[in-house]
Design a protein around this motif. Structure first.
Motif, short mmCIF file in Angstrom:
data_model
loop_
_atom_site.label_atom_id
_atom_site.label_comp_id
_atom_site.label_asym_id
_atom_site.label_seq_id
_atom_site.Cartn_x
_atom_site.Cartn_y
_atom_site.Cartn_z
N PHE A 38 6.81 -28.56 -14.24
CA PHE A 38 8.21 -28.90 -14.52
C PHE A 38 8.54 -28.70 -15.98
N GLY A 74 17.01 -42.96 -11.87
CA GLY A 74 16.89 -44.38 -11.51
C GLY A 74 16.96 -45.32 -12.70
N GLY A 85 1.76 -37.80 -5.44
CA GLY A 85 1.13 -36.84 -6.32
C GLY A 85 0.26 -35.94 -5.49
C1 LIG Z 1 6.84 -33.33 -15.32
C2 LIG Z 1 7.11 -34.36 -14.26
C3 LIG Z 1 6.36 -34.35 -13.12
C4 LIG Z 1 6.55 -35.32 -12.13
N1 LIG Z 1 5.76 -35.30 -11.04
C5 LIG Z 1 5.90 -36.25 -10.09
C6 LIG Z 1 5.05 -36.26 -8.95
O1 LIG Z 1 4.18 -35.42 -8.78
N2 LIG Z 1 5.25 -37.25 -8.05
C7 LIG Z 1 6.20 -38.21 -8.21
O2 LIG Z 1 6.30 -39.07 -7.36
N3 LIG Z 1 7.02 -38.22 -9.27
C8 LIG Z 1 6.89 -37.26 -10.23
N4 LIG Z 1 7.72 -37.28 -11.30
C9 LIG Z 1 8.77 -38.31 -11.42
C10 LIG Z 1 8.37 -39.57 -12.21
O3 LIG Z 1 7.33 -39.30 -13.12
C11 LIG Z 1 7.97 -40.69 -11.31
O4 LIG Z 1 9.08 -41.07 -10.56
C12 LIG Z 1 7.42 -41.95 -12.03
O5 LIG Z 1 7.00 -42.88 -11.07
C13 LIG Z 1 8.41 -42.61 -12.94
O6 LIG Z 1 7.73 -43.50 -13.80
P1 LIG Z 1 8.40 -44.01 -15.16
O7 LIG Z 1 7.47 -44.97 -15.78
O8 LIG Z 1 8.79 -42.88 -15.99
O9 LIG Z 1 9.67 -44.79 -14.61
P2 LIG Z 1 11.20 -44.69 -15.04
O10 LIG Z 1 11.69 -43.31 -14.96
O11 LIG Z 1 11.39 -45.41 -16.31
O12 LIG Z 1 11.86 -45.53 -13.85
C14 LIG Z 1 11.89 -45.03 -12.52
C15 LIG Z 1 12.51 -46.06 -11.59
O13 LIG Z 1 11.64 -47.19 -11.45
C16 LIG Z 1 12.30 -48.38 -11.86
N5 LIG Z 1 11.31 -49.19 -12.57
C17 LIG Z 1 10.65 -48.91 -13.72
N6 LIG Z 1 9.83 -49.92 -14.06
C18 LIG Z 1 9.96 -50.88 -13.11
C19 LIG Z 1 9.40 -52.19 -12.91
N7 LIG Z 1 8.51 -52.70 -13.78
N8 LIG Z 1 9.78 -52.88 -11.83
C20 LIG Z 1 10.68 -52.37 -10.95
N9 LIG Z 1 11.26 -51.17 -11.09
C21 LIG Z 1 10.91 -50.42 -12.15
C22 LIG Z 1 13.45 -47.92 -12.72
O14 LIG Z 1 14.51 -48.85 -12.70
C23 LIG Z 1 13.83 -46.62 -12.08
O15 LIG Z 1 14.67 -46.82 -10.98
C24 LIG Z 1 7.54 -36.31 -12.31
C25 LIG Z 1 8.31 -36.32 -13.46
C26 LIG Z 1 8.11 -35.35 -14.43
C27 LIG Z 1 8.96 -35.38 -15.67
#
Ligand SMILES: Cc1cc2nc3c(=O)[nH]c(=O)nc-3n(C[C@H](O)[C@H](O)[C@H](O)COP(=O)(O)OP(=O)(O)OC[C@H]3O[C@@H](n4cnc5c(N)ncnc54)[C@H](O)[C@@H]3O)c2cc1C
Ligand code: SF4
Ligand code: SF4
Lengths: 390, 432
Positions: free
Chosen positions: B283, B36, B108
């Motif tokens: 992961f 994303g 989660g």
């Molecule tokens: C080891 C691991 C475990 C994970 N476990 C889970 C889990 O258990 N459950 C789960 O749901 N996900 C999980 N994820 C996926 C991920 O962590 C989530 O999707 C998380 O919400 C992403 O947050 P981020 O800050 O990294 O966002 P990013 O990856 O930077 O962005 C994600 C999306 O959100 C948008 N975005 C970011 N900031 C904003 C903002 N301020 N306003 C509007 N849109 C925004 C971005 O454009 C993008 O589309 C996991 C990932 C990893 C690597």
């Protein structure tokens, strides 16, 4: 695949870019920039290694901004050996273009550090400058004491002791009183101690972090020779201890592995002795885990164990994030180092309940860094010596 | 790339992007698993990591206003001394941002009982695609008008950028117990999952890991996960002491009835924390097995769990790829991980084929495309498999209402051709 950096392909590939290390990286925490994170640095290494990107100034900066705290290692579920990647990368960087910088590095790493008498002479000069108020407080140079510098450490040199007390370079020059405390506490357990011939001098940790591997190897050999036998080698500087525990990996020889097995952090060693009698002081101290004690030696539990009978211990809520000292890092990256320090100081004050707390830290670099910020930082050996019930 | 520190600076960044005819993409920690936040076609990347302050905490109302760059776990820590926490706990919670959680409507382990992000976000201040700022939702229990907040949560940055978020805080439960159950087969574990729910117990969390994953995480955390089990379940129950004890007994009974080889209740908080650290590292830990992974995030009805899992393993076998399963079992949110080494020639085609077939199998069982990771680029081209052209058109028009010029994170979520009348073309999926 071995490219320009000569990195081990398996180690490099172990990173799956999950990002779980990000919050444990001090430079990422203060900048929020991907390129200042372990994941970003690994991605940059990979790009260079596969010839998709050149070794340019931006790449060099990204590598040099890393504190080498290795906070990312225990945080990484894939077990990426970041320290190894970073050391190899730095060793492969071409020498910097700036003549001044090359000169300063040559003087520091090749001239002063390996010659203990010269370091002590420089320390006398620093003492003089300090008396003449030429050293600003924020530099964090500890208040040097002529009395301490003039007097050697009252320990036999060489022989076959029960334990060696490694004295090192900067620590012996600037914080010799801490060695005295360590010797007193260790003596109180009944152990017969000795200091290494020629003081053991520099362990090569700073060289290794700066990518000067060949020099580090030579120093390592010298340190090993200065403390022969089978007795434990006790180190009261967490940074040195961590490097000495990795001599085996650095030199690859059976002797080096055997030597590394003998190395113990001061607290780690003490925790395994018949405990000296301590008086409960009722004093609160906040614990600051030096990175190389916590992330590399994983011996931070021992500090708590040995201090608990005498002090009330308080913890910070920052997962042991780095203080920004990082050996030569304070000098090479002053701006980042200060921002990391500010964050640390905030966490320490919060743990101490707002007021300026007494902080215990088992590494000279951290002590000096924290003192520069006005924090009353002490070594576990000093605190225990004070609480000895003799 | 820019690092704004305030809502105004975000608006300014959007303004600059617009003036130069560029799109923009919001980015938090970049832990997203669907691509994303991946920039396509040189957009302005607006990184929120410098907007990391908890602005206000109201312990009475149990509400906090935070900036989007606050890390999920940092928020829980910041309110821990009040006996509160932020309930949605993605496995990446130590690293991911609240803004990213809002973007992906993250879930989660503990969302089984507490609900996903959307249930914990009361209001969002957003900068829209035209650079204006507005508030969606509100602190009142029932804000008048349409629930645009609900629309925004999960929009993956395609409807604007969240700059301040009001989240609901949850009181810490008085008592918690965590059970580890091990089984000789994946089926037995999956049957236990439905059995537990059928027995009328709704655990706070119910997670499952198969053998290879269990061994990989055990290598990392050393939490005492049994290395010889074919599958393990991690179940957590919370509430008042008496109730917790009863639920623990009920779960243990169901597990034993299904042939559990081990049922262990974590003795203390330290052991609990270690077990969870293991689960939440899954992961990352797979690199111990192979350097690359391809992950799906489908949700299937809990009753179909046993059957779908069997299919997943069969499909992987047929394509000669390794599949591992670690997932939120309680709500049927599967995370089949296909692990491989991309240096092996031809492997990617097999992985891709297996991945697509697995997803089809999930959809055929009445499942949905994504449970929590979002659609991003990765699942975008599978959307038509789940939605009719009319559905997609409705979604595209909703998006257009927020972003008529298509500059907020374009090319994400909705495949090209979603709008009626556009040519249907499904480009090759992108692997992140
Ligand atoms: C080891 C691991 C475990 C994970 N476990 C889970 C889990 O258990 N459950 C789960 O749901 N996900 C999980 N994820 C996926 C991920 O962590 C989530 O999707 C998380 O919400 C992403 O947050 P981020 O800050 O990294 O966002 P990013 O990856 O930077 O962005 C994600 C999306 O959100 C948008 N975005 C970011 N900031 C904003 C903002 N301020 N306003 C509007 N849109 C925004 C971005 O454009 C993008 O589309 C996991 C990932 C990893 C690597
Ligand atoms: S935690 Fe390990 S695998 Fe994950 S991004 Fe960091 S170094 Fe890479
Ligand atoms: S060693 Fe420290 S500074 Fe360097 S990347 Fe790892 S955590 Fe960051």
């Amino acid at each position: 695949m071995t490219g320009p950096l000569q990195l081990d392909a398996e180690t490099l590939n172990a990173c799956v870019s999950c990002g779980l290390c990000l919050p444990h990286c001090p430079t990422y925490r203060v900048t929020g920039r991907e390129i200042a994170s372990p994941r970003g640095r690994i991605a940059a290494m990979r790009a260079v290694e596969t010839n998709e990107a050149p070794i340019d100034d931006a790449f060099r900066a990204a590598m040099e901004e890393c504190v080498s705290c290795r906070g990312c290692e225990p945080a990484c579920p894939s077990g990426v050996q970041f320290g190894k990647l970073m050391e190899t990368t730095r060793a492969a960087l071409p020498s910097p273009r700036s003549r001044v910088r090359r000169g300063a590095e040559w003087f520091g790493y090749r001239v002063v550090l390996p010659r203990h008498w010269l370091l002590i002479t420089c320390t006398w000069l620093a003492w003089l400058a300090q008396r003449l108020h030429l050293v600003p407080a924020r530099v964090g140079l500890p208040r040097l004491s002529a009395r301490s510098l003039a007097r050697g450490l009252e320990l036999p040199t060489g022989g076959t002791p029960d334990a060696w007390l490694f004295t090192g370079c900067v620590m012996d020059a600037w914080l010799r009183d801490t060695h005295r405390s360590a010797a007193r506490v260790m003596g109180a357990t009944g152990a017969r101690l000795a200091q290494p011939t020629n003081g053991g001098a520099c362990c090569g940790a700073l060289h290794l972090h700066a990518g000067r591997e060949a020099e580090a190897r030579a120093l390592a050999e010298r340190v090993m020779q200065s403390m022969p036998g089978v007795a434990p080698v006790v180190v009261d500087s967490a940074g040195c201890g961590a490097t000495m525990k990795e001599y085996g990996k650095l030199l690859g020889s059976a002797d080096a592995h055997a030597f590394s097995e003998r190395v113990r952090d001061f607290s780690e060693w003490l925790a395994h002795q018949a405990a000296p009698r301590l008086r409960p002081t009722g004093i609160q101290v906040v614990i600051q885990d030096p990175c190389h004690l916590r992330h590399v030696q994983k011996a931070h539990g021992a500090v708590r164990e040995v201090l608990a009978p005498a002090y009330e211990l308080l913890e910070t809520a920052d997962d042991g994030l780095c203080c920004g000292a990082g050996g030569a890092y304070v000098v090479t990256q002053p701006e980042l180092s200060r921002r990391i320090l500010d964050r640390k100081v905030e966490a320490l004050r919060a743990a101490g309940g707002g007021a300026d707390p007494i902080v215990v830290s088992a590494n000279p670099g951290c002590m000096v860094q924290l003192r520069g910020a006005g924090i009353d930082a002490r070594h576990p050996a000093d605190l225990i010596a004070e609480a000895l019930d003799e | 790339m820019c690092f704004p520190r305030s809502s105004d600076e975000v608006a300014a960044a959007v303004g600059v992007a617009r003036r130069h005819g560029r799109a923009f993409v919001a980015r938090g920690s970049g832990t997203g698993l669907a691509g994303g936040a991946t920039p396509l076609d040189d957009p302005v990347v607006i990184v929120t990591t410098q907007m990391n302050r908890v602005l206000e905490i109201d312990p009475q109302a149990r509400v906090a206003w935070v900036e989007p760059g606050v890390l999920n776990l940092d928020l829980s820590r910041a309110v821990g001394h009040l006996g509160l926490h932020y309930a949605p706990d993605p496995s990446s919670q130590q690293a991911c941002t609240i803004g990213g959680n809002v973007g992906t409507n993250a879930g989660g382990p503990h969302c089984l009982a507490d609900g996903v992000t959307s249930a914990h976000v009361l209001a969002v201040d957003v900068v829209l695609a035209d650079g204006t700022a507005t508030r969606l939702g509100g602190l009142e229990p029932d804000s008048p008008g349409y629930d645009l907040r609900g629309c925004f949560v999960g929009s993956e940055g395609t409807m604007g950028i969240a700059t301040r978020i009001a989240v609901r805080l949850t009181p810490d439960p008085p008592c918690v117990a965590t059970l580890l159950c091990a089984f000789d087969s994946v089926e037995a574990a999956a049957t236990t999952v439905s059995g537990i729910i059928a027995a009328g117990v709704l655990p706070a969390a119910l997670e499952m890991m198969d053998a290879p994953i269990t061994r990989a995480v055990e290598d990392f955390v050393g939490a005492g996960y049994p290395r010889d089990a074919q599958a393990v379940l991690l179940a957590e129950v919370d509430g008042l002491e008496g109730g917790v004890a009863e639920q623990v007994d009920a779960i243990a009974e169901v597990a034993r009835a299904n042939g559990a080889t081990l049922v262990r209740v974590a003795a203390d908080d330290a052991e609990r924390a270690l077990l969870w650290k293991g689960r939440k590292s899954a992961f990352g830990a797979i690199a111990r097995i192979a350097p690359d992974y391809y992950l799906h995030d489908a949700v299937v009805p809990r009753t179909k769990l046993v059957e779908v899992l069997r299919r997943v393993y069969e499909i992987a076998d047929a394509h000669e790829v390794i599949v591992m399963n670690v997932f939120h079992a309680g709500d049927g949110n599967l995370h089949p991980l296909l692990v491989f080494d991309q240096r092996e020639p031809g492997v990617w085609d097999r992985v891709h084929a297996a991945g697509t077939e697995i997803l089809e199998a999930c959809l055929d069982a009445g499942g949905v495309l994504t449970g929590e990771h979002g659609v991003g680029i990765e699942k975008r081209d599978l959307m038509p498999r789940m939605f009719s052209p009319d559905d997609l058109d409705a979604q595209a028009r909703l998006r257009d209402a927020f972003d008529p010029d298509g500059v907020a994170n374009p090319q994400k979520v909705l495949p090209r051709g979603s709008r009626c009348g556009e040519l249907q073309r499904v480009p090759e999926g992108t692997w992140i």
